[in-house]
Design an enzyme around this catalytic site. Structure first.
Site, PDB file in Angstrom:
ATOM      1  N   LEU A 124      74.116  57.825 112.933  1.00 12.27           N
ATOM      2  CA  LEU A 124      72.541  58.166 112.891  1.00 12.27           C
ATOM      3  C   LEU A 124      71.932  58.526 111.514  1.00 12.27           C
ATOM      4  O   LEU A 124      71.248  57.873 111.055  1.00 12.27           O
ATOM      5  CB  LEU A 124      72.125  59.242 113.971  1.00 12.27           C
ATOM      6  CG  LEU A 124      70.863  59.805 114.118  1.00 12.27           C
ATOM      7  CD1 LEU A 124      69.782  58.896 114.191  1.00 12.27           C
ATOM      8  CD2 LEU A 124      70.765  61.055 114.830  1.00 12.27           C
ATOM      9  N   ALA A 129      67.506  61.168 105.956  1.00 11.14           N
ATOM     10  CA  ALA A 129      67.215  61.528 107.465  1.00 11.14           C
ATOM     11  C   ALA A 129      68.415  62.067 108.176  1.00 11.14           C
ATOM     12  O   ALA A 129      69.306  61.438 108.381  1.00 11.14           O
ATOM     13  CB  ALA A 129      66.892  59.971 108.347  1.00 11.14           C
ATOM     14  N   ILE A 156      79.433  59.808 107.914  1.00  9.89           N
ATOM     15  CA  ILE A 156      79.732  59.481 109.579  1.00  9.89           C
ATOM     16  C   ILE A 156      81.291  59.636 109.866  1.00  9.89           C
ATOM     17  O   ILE A 156      82.256  59.190 109.097  1.00  9.89           O
ATOM     18  CB  ILE A 156      79.365  57.881 109.815  1.00  9.89           C
ATOM     19  CG1 ILE A 156      78.053  57.560 109.558  1.00  9.89           C
ATOM     20  CG2 ILE A 156      79.922  57.355 111.388  1.00  9.89           C
ATOM     21  CD1 ILE A 156      76.976  58.566 110.362  1.00  9.89           C
ATOM     22  N   ASP A 239      72.705  65.365 124.636  1.00  5.33           N
ATOM     23  CA  ASP A 239      72.813  66.357 125.757  1.00  5.33           C
ATOM     24  C   ASP A 239      74.232  66.662 126.106  1.00  5.33           C
ATOM     25  O   ASP A 239      74.510  67.682 126.863  1.00  5.33           O
ATOM     26  CB  ASP A 239      71.903  65.817 126.691  1.00  5.33           C
ATOM     27  CG  ASP A 239      70.408  66.027 126.484  1.00  5.33           C
ATOM     28  OD1 ASP A 239      69.976  66.854 125.672  1.00  5.33           O
ATOM     29  OD2 ASP A 239      69.553  65.463 127.258  1.00  5.33           O
ATOM     30  N   ARG A 242      76.740  67.989 122.976  1.00  8.78           N
ATOM     31  CA  ARG A 242      76.625  69.293 122.252  1.00  8.78           C
ATOM     32  C   ARG A 242      77.493  70.348 123.018  1.00  8.78           C
ATOM     33  O   ARG A 242      78.178  71.377 122.355  1.00  8.78           O
ATOM     34  CB  ARG A 242      75.225  69.527 122.137  1.00  8.78           C
ATOM     35  CG  ARG A 242      74.387  68.782 120.993  1.00  8.78           C
ATOM     36  CD  ARG A 242      73.113  69.168 121.109  1.00  8.78           C
ATOM     37  NE  ARG A 242      72.525  68.314 119.895  1.00  8.78           N
ATOM     38  CZ  ARG A 242      71.130  68.168 119.655  1.00  8.78           C
ATOM     39  NH1 ARG A 242      70.257  68.350 120.526  1.00  8.78           N
ATOM     40  NH2 ARG A 242      70.981  67.445 118.320  1.00  8.78           N
ATOM     41  N   GLN A 278      90.743 102.547 114.843  1.00  6.01           N
ATOM     42  CA  GLN A 278      89.812 102.207 116.088  1.00  6.01           C
ATOM     43  C   GLN A 278      88.908 101.225 115.486  1.00  6.01           C
ATOM     44  O   GLN A 278      88.384 100.226 116.187  1.00  6.01           O
ATOM     45  CB  GLN A 278      89.012 103.436 116.504  1.00  6.01           C
ATOM     46  CG  GLN A 278      88.404 103.130 117.747  1.00  6.01           C
ATOM     47  CD  GLN A 278      87.607 104.219 118.082  1.00  6.01           C
ATOM     48  OE1 GLN A 278      86.948 104.998 117.486  1.00  6.01           O
ATOM     49  NE2 GLN A 278      87.885 104.773 119.405  1.00  6.01           N
ATOM     50  N   GLY A 341      92.341  91.025 105.630  1.00  3.20           N
ATOM     51  CA  GLY A 341      92.517  91.465 104.255  1.00  3.20           C
ATOM     52  C   GLY A 341      92.523  90.484 103.155  1.00  3.20           C
ATOM     53  O   GLY A 341      92.299  89.324 103.502  1.00  3.20           O
ATOM     54  N   GLU A 365      75.659  67.558 114.445  1.00  6.01           N
ATOM     55  CA  GLU A 365      75.037  67.032 115.795  1.00  6.01           C
ATOM     56  C   GLU A 365      73.948  68.094 116.209  1.00  6.01           C
ATOM     57  O   GLU A 365      73.453  68.510 116.975  1.00  6.01           O
ATOM     58  CB  GLU A 365      76.059  67.461 116.980  1.00  6.01           C
ATOM     59  CG  GLU A 365      76.819  66.043 117.218  1.00  6.01           C
ATOM     60  CD  GLU A 365      77.335  66.065 118.502  1.00  6.01           C
ATOM     61  OE1 GLU A 365      78.666  65.840 118.453  1.00  6.01           O
ATOM     62  OE2 GLU A 365      76.941  66.149 119.538  1.00  6.01           O
ATOM     63  N   GLY A 366      72.984  68.267 114.796  1.00  3.30           N
ATOM     64  CA  GLY A 366      71.818  69.079 115.042  1.00  3.30           C
ATOM     65  C   GLY A 366      72.185  70.317 114.557  1.00  3.30           C
ATOM     66  O   GLY A 366      72.932  71.121 115.050  1.00  3.30           O
TER      67      GLY A 366
END
Ligand code: FAD
Length: 388
Positions: A124, A129, A156, A239, A242, A278, A341, A365-366
């Site tokens: 895409l 773009a 890609i 959809d 993702r 802790q 560390g 993917e967005g």
């Protein structure tokens, strides 16, 4: 936590874990260092049937859904994200065919993809773009009984390694985003070439390349769905994929947590194991809680997509799963380096690679800003006209 997976789902998870632990862990540093594509591991995944987990049985797959895909992706990501994205990108490339392909296209491509004989990829993005997918310039103009493809796709995944590409191109520029269509293009088609392999910060085992189309003739039978459906197919694909990117985040974060707990139990400072401080315990507690929350959201989203007859909220929840789990992956891998560390900053220890790998999850993917845009838009629609 027990997610009450079915015996089949447990089998997929355990098989993926076995390949990850026995075959990926020993070579991941070398693959990363050399930027080498993991062909041997892809072959093993193919033999184990993992490429077919979400492919319907009639096309040689296991017949599972989004959850089965997430389980395999999570386990591979736990040891090496570069390997797991090479695996996952094939189902990203295959989803347009699974969702909208003709029976003939499914018969022709899905059995090989399910067996891992041929990898797939999805094209895409272009230089100008990215988030603004509607700005793509690649054209597929009618010529005879097919299309002439011209343009360049950028970054890609599986580019050059895959054999089957689903490509979004403009068939009618005058219609704007409604003029985009999606075509299947096979490697070796005259006029289809690859650019150089990108030298990346992370996921270095994966291959990222340009796809260059110069008067590349694609027969009409390779059009998925109808002309003008390019972005619908893309959105319905995302959809479903993702949550898989979310699963990459869960696996990667779990891998970093595993390393951090083991290290904290061994490393001594001030005459004590650092896990007895802790401050360290609290960091590990937060990391573990975040990983579990991300996993629960990814699994619940995947189940919702697989089981709902009309999953109305699919774009919103798949965006949430991607957003939450990948932000967690960035945070948990960064915290893992902190727990190691100075040693965590060195290539000898796996958490350095994990932190480098994590960054891409917030981008592809967005981007996560785009996921927030989608979720915000859906919320606005959902509440429009709702009585308090
Ligand atoms: C390693 C890698 C692998 C990839 N694999 C593939 C692949 O297999 N197939 C494919 O098609 N593409 C792939 N991509 C492309 C990826 O999906 C894009 O990089 C991504 O969509 C973002 O586009 P961009 O990089 O052009 O960033 P831009 O769109 O230029 O964004 C730049 C910044 O602006 C922000 N931004 C842009 N618009 C908005 C807005 N409206 N609201 C808020 N913030 C905004 C973004 O979130 C980002 O922070 C890959 C990219 C990489 C790096």
């Amino acid at each position: 936590m027990d997610y009450f997976l079915t015996p089949e789902q447990v089998m997929i998870r355990d098989l993926s874990r076995k390949i990850a632990v026995e075959k990926v862990t020993p070579v991941r540093a070398e693959l990363d260092e050399k930027g080498e594509f993991p062909w041997e591991i892809m072959r093993l995944c193919g033999e184990a049937g993992l490429f077919g987990v979400s492919v319907p049985e009639e096309y040689g797959g296991f017949g599972g859904g989004v959850l089965e895909n997430c389980l395999a992706v999570e386990e591979l990501s736990r040891t090496c994200l570069g390997v797991s994205v090479s695996y996952a990108a094939s189902s990203l490339g295959a989803y347009p065919i699974m969702l909208y392909g003709s029976p003939e296209q499914k018969r022709r491509y899905l059995p090989d993809i399910a067996k891992g004989k041929r990898l797939a990829a999805f094209g895409l993005t272009e230089a100008d773009a990215g988030s603004d997918a509607g700005a793509i310039r690649t054209t597929a103009l009618r010529q005879g009984d097919g299309y002439l493809l011209n343009g360049t796709k950028q970054w890609i995944t599986n580019g050059g390694e895959a054999e089957i590409y689903t490509i979004i191109a403009m068939t009618d520029r005058s219609k704007g985003p409604r003029g985009a269509s999606i075509l299947i293009v096979e490697k070796g088609t005259p006029g289809f070439e690859f650019g150089k392999k990108e030298n990346k910060m992370g996921i270095r085992a994966s291959a990222t390349r340009e796809l260059i189309f110069r008067d590349c003739y694609v027969p009409r039978e390779n059009l998925i769905g109808k002309e003008g459906m390019g972005f619908i197919v893309t959105m319905r694909t995302f959809d479903r994929t993702r949550p898989g990117v979310g699963a990459q985040g869960v696996g990667l974060a779990q891998g970093a947590l595993d390393e951090a707990v083991r290290y904290a139990r061994e490393r001594e400072q001030f005459g004590k194991k650092i896990i007895s401080f802790q401050a360290i315990q609290h960091m590990l507690a937060d990391m573990a809680t975040q990983v579990e929350a991300a996993r629960a959201l990814v699994y619940a989203t995947a189940r919702y997509i697989d089981q709902s007859k009309n999953p109305k909220e699919i774009s919103k929840v798949s965006g949430m799963a991607k957003l939450f789990a990948t932000d967690i992956a960035m945070k948990v891998t960064t915290d893992a380096v902190q727990i190691f560390g100075g040693y965590g900053y060195m290539r000898e220890y796996p958490v350095e690679k994990m932190m480098r790998d994590a960054k891409i999850l917030q981008i592809y993917e967005g981007t996560n800003q785009i996921q927030r845009n989608i979720i915000g838009l859906e919320l606005n629609k959902e509440y429009a006209g709702k009585k308090p």
